[in-house]
Motif scaffolding. Structure first.
Motif, short mmCIF file in Angstrom:
data_model
loop_
_atom_site.label_atom_id
_atom_site.label_comp_id
_atom_site.label_asym_id
_atom_site.label_seq_id
_atom_site.Cartn_x
_atom_site.Cartn_y
_atom_site.Cartn_z
N LYS A 276 0.68 -1.15 -0.04
CA LYS A 276 -0.01 -0.06 0.10
C LYS A 276 0.96 1.27 -0.01
O LYS A 276 1.87 1.27 0.72
N VAL A 277 0.42 2.30 -0.58
CA VAL A 277 1.30 3.53 -0.81
C VAL A 277 0.06 4.61 -0.18
O VAL A 277 -1.19 4.79 -0.86
N ILE A 278 0.68 5.46 0.85
CA ILE A 278 -0.19 6.36 1.43
C ILE A 278 0.23 7.72 0.89
O ILE A 278 1.41 8.00 0.78
N VAL A 279 -0.69 8.45 0.32
CA VAL A 279 -0.20 9.62 -0.45
C VAL A 279 -1.00 11.04 0.25
O VAL A 279 -1.89 10.80 1.16
N ASP A 280 -0.23 12.20 0.06
CA ASP A 280 -0.60 13.29 0.77
C ASP A 280 -2.04 13.77 0.16
O ASP A 280 -2.52 13.34 -1.13
N GLU A 281 -2.71 15.06 0.72
CA GLU A 281 -3.86 15.61 0.21
C GLU A 281 -3.79 15.98 -1.20
O GLU A 281 -4.63 15.91 -1.96
N ASN A 282 -2.74 16.69 -1.35
CA ASN A 282 -2.37 17.32 -2.82
C ASN A 282 -2.35 16.09 -3.90
O ASN A 282 -3.03 16.24 -4.96
N ALA A 283 -1.70 15.00 -3.56
CA ALA A 283 -1.62 14.07 -4.60
C ALA A 283 -2.97 13.51 -4.96
O ALA A 283 -3.34 13.15 -5.91
N GLU A 284 -3.60 13.18 -3.73
CA GLU A 284 -4.89 12.74 -3.74
C GLU A 284 -6.05 13.40 -4.48
O GLU A 284 -6.48 12.93 -5.62
N LYS A 285 -5.72 14.86 -4.64
CA LYS A 285 -6.44 15.74 -5.54
C LYS A 285 -6.16 15.68 -6.80
O LYS A 285 -6.95 15.44 -7.97
N VAL A 286 -4.94 15.60 -6.99
CA VAL A 286 -4.57 15.53 -8.33
C VAL A 286 -5.02 14.14 -9.08
O VAL A 286 -5.42 13.93 -10.36
N ILE A 298 7.02 12.27 -4.97
CA ILE A 298 6.76 13.39 -4.32
C ILE A 298 5.62 13.48 -3.52
O ILE A 298 5.33 13.82 -2.57
N GLY A 299 4.27 12.69 -4.05
CA GLY A 299 3.00 12.85 -3.28
C GLY A 299 3.00 11.66 -2.24
O GLY A 299 1.93 11.47 -1.68
N VAL A 300 4.14 10.73 -2.09
CA VAL A 300 3.99 9.63 -1.06
C VAL A 300 4.35 9.96 0.28
O VAL A 300 5.50 10.65 0.35
#
Ligand code: GLU
Length: 356
Positions: A276-286, A298-300
């Motif tokens: 599993k890879v957990i990403v930040d809010e910005n990456a989620e939005k993109v 960068i989003g991980v």
């Protein structure tokens, strides 16, 4: 001409006493023969093995659920397939049995192998009759039910339509037996009607309306029209194709975007994820946005599990929600050392990324 997958539930195929419902089976076979004469290609996903076997054999002692499923399906499956074979033979139609397991969808190679088996049958005019191989499937790695299996078969064979024949007319705004409930006739792409489904299971089969609704939503988003209708209505199949206004049903409209074969495989592969890879809010939005993007280091924020390049991984937000599933372009070690870095190779390339 359309390619149509028809999923027939246990309650349509078996009577209350567990005997095959030959009247319903014969009506479905007549309609399949009619549709084939009109030029359509048909694939059946037929449940009913366990229910039919239950009516045919009485265990000598109390069996656990796995042993019971194995015993009943081993007996019931041949009964069902023999009846289908005889009924179709009256029309000169050749049927073929496909017993499959979730593992056959676990790698791209086995997925493509299963796909080519189905396509070869269709190309040669054989009607595939598919069921899960309940004698061999491991409980922890089974299809949720045949609704899930039929969704995978429909997307895998590039079907135009999946028709799920159940014992209710479709999705209602409440409990179907409540007179105030209304049948939902059309579900637009992206629309979520799951809140309307009252938790219940339909008699003999494993699935219920909740899983049907979830599968229908997902499969229609992958570009296949999904219809839920009542299997014992007179001429239901033919009417759905030729005069849909004549029969009550719920249609999940297909989204305009049709996914590639590899993305369709990935879309149904989350249970095979190695990590599993957990990403930040910005990456989620993109990732959830409209543009075609890959998942970059960068989003991980963090990762869980060990995997190698080419394995399936899930992508989650920092609150734990599942965002997507992908085929990793980087192994877990390389991903761990690249966390938060700008540039570099993507963790999952867009072509191998499916966003939920
Ligand atoms: N494979 C099971 C059977 O043939 C049915 C699973 C389901 O109910 O969806 O009995």
């Amino acid at each position: 001409m359309a390619r149509i997958v028809v999923k027939i539930g246990s309650n349509v195929l078996t009577r209350r006493d567990g005997k095959p419902n030959v009247t319903n089976m014969s009506a479905i076979v007549d309609q399949v023969a009619h549709l084939r004469r009109s030029g359509h290609e048909l694939i059946l996903v037929s449940s009913g093995a366990v229910a039919c076997g239950r009516g045919a054999v009485t265990p000598t002692r109390q069996l656990d659920s796995v042993a019971a499923r194995q015993l009943f399906s081993s007996v019931g499956q041949i009964r069902l397939i023999n009846i289908y074979n005889d009924l179709f033979a009256q029309y000169g139609i050749v049927v073929g049995q496909v017993l499959t397991q979730k593992e056959n969808f676990s790698s791209r190679t086995s997925y493509l192998n299963q796909r080519s088996c189905m396509l070869t049958m269709i190309e040669n005019g054989v009607v595939p009759i598919v069921n899960e191989n309940d004698t061999a499937s491991l409980t922890e790695l089974m299809f949720t039910d045949n609704d899930e299996l039929s969704g995978m078969i429909a997307t895998m064979t590039d079907a135009d339509m999946l028709v799920i024949l159940s014992n209710v007319d479709g999705i209602y705004t409440g409990n179907p037996s409540d007179p105030d409930s209304r049948l939902i006739e059309r579900v637009k792409p992206g629309e979520d009607v799951s809140g309307n489904v009252v938790a219940s299971k339909s008699g003999f089969g494993r699935g219920g309306m909740g899983t049907k609704c979830g599968i229908a939503t997902k499969v229609s988003e992958e570009g296949v029209t999904v219809i839920i209708a009542r299997g014992d209505r007179r001429n239901v199949l033919v009417d759905l194709i030729e005069h849909p206004e004549a029969v009550p049903h719920t249609t999940f409209e297909a989204s305009g975007e049709s996914l590639s074969t590899v993305k369709r495989w990935i879309a149904h592969s989350s249970s095979f994820a190695k990590g599993k890879v957990i990403v930040d809010e910005n990456a989620e939005k993109v990732l959830r946005g409209d543009s075609a993007v890959s998942l970059l280091p960068i989003g991980v924020i963090s990762i869980e599990g060990e995997w190698e390049e080419g394995d399936i991984i899930t992508i989650c937000g920092n609150t734990g929600t599942l965002i997507g599933v992908g085929r990793a372009s980087l192994g877990s070690e390389s991903t761990r050392s690249a966390i938060g870095q700008r540039g570099g190779r993507p963790v999952v390339h867009y072509d191998y990324l499916y966003i939920e």
